[in-house]
Design an enzyme around this catalytic site. Structure first.
Site, PDB file in Angstrom:
ATOM      1  CE  LYS A  57     -26.776   6.969  50.996  1.00 26.62           C
ATOM      2  NZ  LYS A  57     -25.607   7.355  49.875  1.00 26.62           N
ATOM      3  CG  ASP A  65     -23.998   9.146  44.815  1.00 27.93           C
ATOM      4  OD1 ASP A  65     -24.832  10.094  44.598  1.00 27.93           O
ATOM      5  OD2 ASP A  65     -24.049   8.367  45.393  1.00 27.93           O
TER       6      ASP A  65
END
Ligand code: ADP
Ligand code: MG
Length: 518
Positions: free
Chosen positions: A218, A253
């Site tokens: 990311k 997550d």
């Protein structure tokens, strides 16, 4: 300038409304500006620009047509993707390194029961944001008594800095948060504060409270973290802040989202993140994991973190995706993530628009400088343009102006822009839907009716899914197309906002060194 020029430039002309002759026109015309220094001549320039823009729209059509073709996700393509996802999952469960999907053991083998009690914290490092949360758990009857939450965006320079700088930023944010604790939150005397650390990057988990960073994704390129235990990095930074705390769970997550959603609903079997990046996890039987035959858990089950962002089989990709990947800091990696997640959708659209502007003069006879800046068009901008249902797409015009410096666009050009957004977002949403069906399919094959034969919940979290209605719609449509209307009635896709934060705190409670059950 003589009127003949006007006719020459725009032979089938009609009078231009005065309202269109604003001062912004002169800035919009590129090569024509030099010819029109006086307000009296602006009309002609503006008119010329309009003609040029109108001409360009037709020239952009082949690019758009080709984009539609390359991004198409008809049912057979979706089916192929879902089957490939299921097959890659099996390969990743069979042996390390045998598949794009790492299928990482989470070490979470007991899920929240509702009985958890006490004050716990979550600390969440995502791709865009850093969040801190405290929650006072009240056991079966009172559940979440109180919760408080803060969020800050991660400064760009920290994404390319050193490990210490990044973790010091996290630890100091957390220290400020703890210092503001109100009376509603009670930590029994003699207890350390316990944290669930949500870390949304690929980690090789080594126990419930330790794990080695495999690589940054990311857009992060922090030096010195890969290969290190991220809990140790956090502990050292907390110590530097003078804080004596305990990280009792390191949580991906997706895993946090599954745990958080399961706290409220026993039918949750899968969790998916669609935010800056993407990931998915699900509940697996230990005996279906050949690579972990030596390991047993009390429940016989565990959560597997698929790291599906690395999936790549059979994806419909364009030259724009391939170029973006080549120029990224992790070329050849995270291809599914680069096709479906929030960090990249805006960038893909920017690349398409840049090509259109260069080849077909979509925005007039010039290419706005800003359109050449990587990542300048963000997914929230696409989303805002996508919501514009006005006839002339005025919001699209405004956003193009604000974000990429298009000083003026014709309604036809705006329509093309809206179509480009729709094409890329539709492909992303539908592929995400196919990925979800792939996971469910794999679970169904192993459990014979326990997935599609009863209510099964897929918990979703992440800013992209939360804020982008068209993306959500495309995702759900793909799931329904693939499963058929009967089976898809049993599959509930549910947004669990901030589920991963509460989930991490719950996992900290479950793995507390103190007794936390009533
Ligand atoms: P993180 O990935 O840092 O955990 P989030 O789950 O909040 O954070 O996701 C943030 C991402 O969600 C942004 O990078 C963006 O791509 C996407 N996003 C945020 N707001 C919107 C919006 N209004 N429309 C579409 N996408 C959005
Ligand atoms: Mg997140």
């Amino acid at each position: 300038m003589p009127a003949t020029h006007h006719l020459l430039l725009c032979p089938s002309s009609a009078p231009i409304p005065l309202s269109l002759l604003g001062s912004e026109m002169s800035a919009a015309v590129g090569s024509f500006t030099a010819l029109v220094p006086q307000p009296a001549t602006r009309r002609r320039v503006a008119w010329a620009t309009r003609c040029s823009v109108a001409g360009s729209v037709a020239a952009a059509s082949p690019i758009l047509k080709n984009l539609h073709l390359k991004c198409a996700t008809p049912l057979p393509v979706l089916r192929h993707i879902a089957d490939a996802m299921a097959a890659d999952m099996r390969a990743g469960l069979a042996a390390d390194g045998a598949s794009d999907l790492k299928m990482i053991l989470s070490y979470v083998d007991s899920l929240p029961t509702g009985n958890e009690k006490g004050l716990f914290y979550a600390l969440d490092l995502g791709g865009t944001n850093f969040r801190v949360l405290r929650v006072q758990l009240g056991g079966k009857d009172n559940r979440v008594v109180d919760t408080e939450f803060e969020q800050v965006s991660i400064p760009q320079e920290l994404m390319h800095g050193s490990t210490e700088e990044l973790f010091d930023f996290i630890a100091s944010g957390f220290a400020r948060f703890v210092a503001k604790e109100g009376e509603k939150f009670r930590l029994p005397q003699g207890r350390k504060r316990e944290i669930g650390f949500t870390f949304s990057f690929p980690v090789k988990q080594t126990s419930i409270d330790s794990g080695i960073l495999i690589k940054w994704t990311k857009g992060f390129a922090v030096s010195g973290t890969a290969g290190k235990d991220v809990v140790a990095c956090l502990n050292e930074a907390l110590k530097r802040q003078g804080m004596d705390m305990r990280v009792s769970a390191l949580v991906n997550d997706a895993v946090g989202t599954l745990a958080g959603a399961r706290y409220w609903d026993d039918d949750v079997m899968v969790a998916v993140i669609l935010g800056t990046g993407t990931n998915a996890c699900y509940i697996e039987h230990m005996d279906a994991i050949p690579k972990l035959q030596d390991l047993t858990t009390g429940s016989g089950k565990t959560i597997i973190n698929t790291e599906w962002g690395a999936f790549s089989t059979g994806l419909p990709l364009t030259e724009f995706d391939k170029d973006m990947d080549k120029e990224s800091i992790n070329p050849g990696e995270q291809i599914f993530e680069k096709t479906i997640s929030g960090m990249y959708l805006g960038e893909i659209v920017r690349r398409v628009l840049l090509k259109m502007a260069e080849v077909s003069a979509l925005f007039g006879d010039y290419v706005p400088d800003k359109l050449s800046v990587p990542f300048v068009l963000r997914t929230p901008d696409l989303c805002a343009m996508h919501q514009d249902d006005s006839e002339d797409l005025e919001a699209v015009d405004l956003i193009l102006n604000d974000t990429v410096g298009v000083t003026r666009s014709s309604p036809d050009a705006r329509k093309i822009v809206a179509e480009v957004c729709d094409t890329i977002v539709k492909r992303g949403g539908r592929l995400a839907g196919a990925g979800i069906v792939g996971i469910l399919q794999k679970m169904e094959q192993d459990s014979k009716g326990l997935i599609f034969g009863k209510r099964t919940v897929v918990a979703m979290d992440g800013g992209l899914y939360e804020h982008y209605p068209q993306y959500r719609k495309y995702l759900k449509e793909a799931v329904t197309e693939l499963l058929g209307s009967e089976a898809s009635k049993n599959v509930i896709i549910e947004h669990t906002k901030d589920g991963s934060g509460i989930g991490a705190a719950l996992l900290a409670a479950i793995n507390s060194k103190y007794s936390t059950e009533v």
